[in-house]
Design a protein around this motif. Structure first.
Motif, short mmCIF file in Angstrom:
data_model
loop_
_atom_site.label_atom_id
_atom_site.label_comp_id
_atom_site.label_asym_id
_atom_site.label_seq_id
_atom_site.Cartn_x
_atom_site.Cartn_y
_atom_site.Cartn_z
N ILE A 156 0.82 -1.21 0.00
CA ILE A 156 0.00 0.00 0.00
C ILE A 156 0.86 1.26 0.00
O ILE A 156 0.63 2.18 -0.80
CB ILE A 156 -0.96 0.00 1.21
CG1 ILE A 156 -1.99 -1.13 1.06
CG2 ILE A 156 -1.67 1.35 1.33
CD1 ILE A 156 -2.82 -1.37 2.30
N LEU A 157 1.85 1.32 0.87
CA LEU A 157 2.67 2.53 1.00
C LEU A 157 3.79 2.62 -0.03
O LEU A 157 4.24 3.71 -0.37
CB LEU A 157 3.25 2.61 2.41
CG LEU A 157 2.22 2.71 3.55
CD1 LEU A 157 2.93 2.86 4.88
CD2 LEU A 157 1.28 3.89 3.33
N LYS A 158 4.26 1.48 -0.50
CA LYS A 158 5.31 1.39 -1.52
C LYS A 158 6.55 2.24 -1.18
O LYS A 158 6.96 3.10 -1.97
CB LYS A 158 4.76 1.80 -2.88
CG LYS A 158 3.58 0.94 -3.33
CD LYS A 158 3.18 1.20 -4.74
CE LYS A 158 1.93 0.43 -5.13
NZ LYS A 158 2.04 -1.02 -4.96
N PRO A 159 7.16 2.00 -0.02
CA PRO A 159 8.38 2.73 0.34
C PRO A 159 9.62 2.11 -0.30
O PRO A 159 9.52 1.11 -1.02
CB PRO A 159 8.42 2.57 1.87
CG PRO A 159 7.84 1.20 2.08
CD PRO A 159 6.75 1.06 1.03
N LEU A 160 10.77 2.69 -0.04
CA LEU A 160 12.07 2.12 -0.43
C LEU A 160 12.17 1.86 -1.93
O LEU A 160 12.75 0.86 -2.36
CB LEU A 160 12.34 0.83 0.36
CG LEU A 160 12.31 0.97 1.89
CD1 LEU A 160 12.45 -0.39 2.55
CD2 LEU A 160 13.40 1.92 2.36
N HIS A 163 7.67 2.08 -5.53
CA HIS A 163 6.81 2.79 -6.49
C HIS A 163 7.48 2.95 -7.86
O HIS A 163 6.81 3.07 -8.88
CB HIS A 163 6.42 4.15 -5.93
CG HIS A 163 7.56 5.11 -5.81
ND1 HIS A 163 8.47 5.05 -4.76
CD2 HIS A 163 7.96 6.14 -6.59
CE1 HIS A 163 9.36 6.00 -4.91
NE2 HIS A 163 9.09 6.68 -6.00
N LYS A 164 8.81 2.96 -7.89
CA LYS A 164 9.52 3.11 -9.16
C LYS A 164 9.32 1.90 -10.07
O LYS A 164 9.37 2.02 -11.29
CB LYS A 164 11.01 3.34 -8.91
CG LYS A 164 11.32 4.65 -8.19
CD LYS A 164 12.81 4.81 -7.98
CE LYS A 164 13.11 6.13 -7.25
NZ LYS A 164 14.57 6.30 -7.01
N PHE A 165 9.10 0.74 -9.46
CA PHE A 165 8.92 -0.47 -10.25
C PHE A 165 7.58 -0.48 -10.97
O PHE A 165 7.39 -1.22 -11.93
CB PHE A 165 9.05 -1.71 -9.34
CG PHE A 165 10.48 -2.08 -9.05
CD1 PHE A 165 11.00 -3.28 -9.52
CD2 PHE A 165 11.31 -1.24 -8.32
CE1 PHE A 165 12.32 -3.64 -9.26
CE2 PHE A 165 12.62 -1.58 -8.05
CZ PHE A 165 13.13 -2.79 -8.52
N LEU A 179 6.39 -7.98 -6.18
CA LEU A 179 7.47 -8.93 -5.91
C LEU A 179 8.50 -8.28 -4.99
O LEU A 179 8.97 -8.90 -4.03
CB LEU A 179 8.13 -9.36 -7.22
CG LEU A 179 9.16 -10.48 -7.11
CD1 LEU A 179 8.49 -11.80 -6.74
CD2 LEU A 179 9.93 -10.65 -8.42
N LEU A 180 8.85 -7.01 -5.26
CA LEU A 180 9.80 -6.30 -4.41
C LEU A 180 9.20 -6.04 -3.03
O LEU A 180 9.90 -6.16 -2.00
CB LEU A 180 10.21 -4.98 -5.07
CG LEU A 180 11.25 -4.15 -4.31
CD1 LEU A 180 12.54 -4.94 -4.10
CD2 LEU A 180 11.54 -2.84 -5.04
N GLY A 181 7.92 -5.69 -2.99
CA GLY A 181 7.26 -5.50 -1.70
C GLY A 181 7.28 -6.76 -0.86
O GLY A 181 7.50 -6.72 0.35
#
Length: 201
Positions: A156-160, A163-165, A179-181
């Motif tokens: 939900i927050l997509k930190p680190l 969001h770029k992905f 997948l990264l999350g």
């Protein structure tokens, strides 16, 4: 005007769901057997469905393959720093197998990462569980709830940089951020578990 006439004139029009525009098998895959069709929080429902189905998967994997894990030290521990190859493989298989279906669903419906596509959340949950031993999932199923919560936090927050992905083209962007999350959630889950064991919790 009677009640029905008022409803017809001023009521919210019911628009057919977008997923109806693609074929049934693609819909089955991208909505993860319909869990993404939930009118509220479809991503949460898809993640929950994946977490629930992960338990019988882990049970079968434990019976067939035992509690095999890849460990930095070369030893298998119930807790520690390791990778569960069963759920890692499952996450990667789902990731690559889903790409053509997600692309087709978005093309057929003229959408871009609609909420009812939840196969990416499924992939993310499985990636999170790649940081738990199969034994732990089977004998301590409450870890599934923790994995679910951690993944939803990152999803939900997509930190680190997650969001770029999302900017990757087509289905790659839909799938890669989850997948990264899942990777971040799994790392945090494993670190938390290791600390809890170290302090005797």
């Amino acid at each position: 005007m009677n009640k029905e006439e008022l409803k017809e004139k001023y009521g919210k029009k019911r628009v057919p769901h977008e997923w109806r525009k693609t074929d049934w098998f693609t819909t089955l895959v991208v909505t993860f057997f319909g869990s993404g069709m939930s009118p509220k929080a479809p991503g949460t429902m898809g993640s929950l469905a994946a977490a629930i189905i992960a338990y019988p998967m882990a049970w079968l994997a434990l019976r067939q393959f035992g509690n095999y894990v890849w460990s930095i030290s070369g030893k298998a521990f119930h807790f520690g720093f390791f990778i569960n190859p069963f759920f890692l493989a499952t996450a990667l298989i789902v990731f690559f197998a889903a790409i053509p279906f997600v692309n087709k669903a978005m093309k057929d419906t003229g959408t871009e990462d609609p909420g009812w596509i939840v196969i990416d959340e499924v992939c993310g949950i499985f990636m999170t569980l790649a940081f738990l031993p199969t034994y732990t999932i089977v004998h301590y199923p409450w870890f599934l709830a923790i994995a679910f919560g951690l993944f939803r936090f990152f999803d939900i927050l997509k930190p680190l940089g997650i969001h770029k992905f999302e900017k990757f083209p087509g289905a790659w962007g839909v799938m890669a951020d989850d997948l990264l999350g899942g990777f971040y959630a799994g790392i945090l889950l494993e670190l938390g578990t290791a600390i809890a064991v170290a302090i005797g919790f």
